[in-house]
Design a protein around this motif. Sequence first.
Motif, short mmCIF file in Angstrom:
data_model
loop_
_atom_site.label_atom_id
_atom_site.label_comp_id
_atom_site.label_asym_id
_atom_site.label_seq_id
_atom_site.Cartn_x
_atom_site.Cartn_y
_atom_site.Cartn_z
N SER A 108 0.83 -1.19 0.00
CA SER A 108 0.00 0.00 0.00
C SER A 108 0.87 1.25 0.00
CB SER A 108 -0.93 0.01 1.22
OG SER A 108 -1.81 -1.09 1.19
N VAL A 109 0.26 2.40 -0.36
CA VAL A 109 0.99 3.66 -0.44
C VAL A 109 0.22 4.75 0.30
CG1 VAL A 109 1.89 5.46 -1.97
CG2 VAL A 109 1.98 3.05 -2.68
N TYR A 110 0.90 5.42 1.21
CA TYR A 110 0.33 6.55 1.95
C TYR A 110 1.20 7.78 1.71
CZ TYR A 110 -1.92 9.26 5.63
OH TYR A 110 -2.61 10.22 6.31
N SER A 111 0.56 8.94 1.48
CA SER A 111 1.29 10.18 1.24
C SER A 111 0.81 11.27 2.20
CB SER A 111 1.12 10.65 -0.20
OG SER A 111 1.72 9.75 -1.10
N PRO A 112 1.69 11.77 3.08
CA PRO A 112 1.29 12.80 4.04
C PRO A 112 1.56 14.23 3.57
CG PRO A 112 3.38 11.85 4.71
CD PRO A 112 2.97 11.13 3.45
N HIS A 113 2.52 14.46 2.72
CA HIS A 113 2.89 15.72 2.09
C HIS A 113 2.75 16.95 2.98
CE1 HIS A 113 2.94 18.33 -1.82
NE2 HIS A 113 4.13 18.21 -1.28
N THR A 114 1.81 17.86 2.66
CA THR A 114 1.78 19.15 3.36
C THR A 114 1.42 19.02 4.84
OG1 THR A 114 -0.47 19.54 2.50
CG2 THR A 114 1.36 20.57 1.33
N ALA A 115 0.87 17.89 5.26
CA ALA A 115 0.68 17.68 6.70
C ALA A 115 2.03 17.62 7.41
CB ALA A 115 -0.11 16.39 6.94
N VAL A 116 3.05 17.07 6.73
CA VAL A 116 4.40 17.03 7.30
C VAL A 116 5.00 18.43 7.34
CG1 VAL A 116 6.70 16.01 7.08
CG2 VAL A 116 4.69 14.70 6.40
N ASP A 117 4.67 19.25 6.34
CA ASP A 117 5.20 20.62 6.30
C ASP A 117 4.68 21.46 7.47
OD1 ASP A 117 6.16 19.73 3.89
OD2 ASP A 117 4.88 21.00 2.66
N THR A 118 3.39 21.33 7.76
CA THR A 118 2.73 22.25 8.68
C THR A 118 2.78 21.82 10.13
OG1 THR A 118 0.60 21.15 8.28
CG2 THR A 118 1.12 23.03 6.88
N VAL A 119 2.93 20.52 10.40
CA VAL A 119 2.82 20.02 11.76
C VAL A 119 3.96 20.57 12.63
CG1 VAL A 119 4.21 17.93 11.42
CG2 VAL A 119 2.36 17.90 13.07
N PRO A 120 3.71 20.90 13.88
CA PRO A 120 4.79 21.28 14.79
C PRO A 120 5.82 20.15 14.90
CG PRO A 120 2.66 21.81 15.76
CD PRO A 120 2.36 20.99 14.54
N GLY A 121 7.09 20.49 14.78
CA GLY A 121 8.13 19.47 14.78
C GLY A 121 8.29 18.78 13.45
N GLY A 122 7.60 19.28 12.42
CA GLY A 122 7.66 18.68 11.10
C GLY A 122 8.80 19.20 10.27
#
Length: 371
Positions: A108-122
């Motif tokens: 399977s493939v999961y893509s987090p993209h801009t959630a990784v950019d915006t999250v604190p500690g990201g």
Amino acid sequence: MASQVPYSSPFTQAVVSSVRKLYPEALADKSFDNTGLLLEAPFDPARRQKNSVLLAIDLTNAVAEEAIQRRDSAIVAYHPIIFRGLKAITLNDTQQRSLLRLAQHGISVYSPHTAVDTVPGGMADWLCDVVTGTFQPITAQHHSASQGCNSTLYSVPTYPQAEAVPTAASADKTQQIPHTRSTIHPSPAASIPEGFESAGAGRLVTFNESQPLTALIDHIGRGVGLPGGIPIALPQSQSIGHIRIRTVGMCPGSGSGVLMRGTDLPDLLFTGEMSHHETLAATERGSVVISLAHSNSERGYLRAVMQSQLMQELSQRWQSDRQAALQAISDSAKQGGAAPSSCDEVYQDGAVEVSVSEADRDPYGIMVWRG
């Protein structure tokens, strides 16, 4: 009689839950982004994959082949391989071919993209750690994917490792340059889950005292691991050895839309990619621009932060899921329920592995011409 609904492997489900906890989908920019579970491969107990995850920035054919050979259960690919709606899925398209092959092999493939950019500690906060000297790598591993060029003239990136995940809270304050940091464009309050209040696009670092640009370049070179060179744009008539920086705006990937919205620009714009005209506009306004090539501002985060974060969260979640499932199987057996199925065997495996792709690389390298 109704047919049984297919489902992904229990381990893959644990991977998806773990990534969503670390990088909530609500924090992604849905105005253009396509985050989440993009490929859900059906679970085949008779041909079970390993309890392993492969991290990558881009899901290329090479990364897909790597995951197939490793028998991973899932790929967490930062960039979505599907951005827009598909009218067909065929073998003629190279990206669709990768997806079809991965589904065939139960990956399977999961893509987090801009959630990784915006999250604190990201990813944006990691760039802050890099530029301020908070992130202190202990080793630098050469990336093998570029070595097929068989030439010492072509740059081979290195990706620094840290002893532990560097965060603003846990970092050694004696190592970093004194500064404050803030979110440039906070996420809408309604989309921020509890505990992620400082989420948003881009970060602004303000040093207590202005710093030599050359010192910040040293931090960036060590932190992101680019031995071939660092692309930098300076305002006309200024010398790199005399420039001092008080404020730094950071955004991974293509950062101009985040960093150049306001009227006052930071002294230094640190990102992965900006167009020719955007860079000219920034330098004409007196700012320095460092753009590393798009994914070179992102890939180091996988080893420096995401790998250990996901390993910790996934190990805890898989242990919890296993205990609950094994208890349910035991209770069912005591009550004369159905005999254990081949599907139940997956819960006997307590192993967890999170690795970073060796085939993943930015399309661009640096060719050193010695004419």
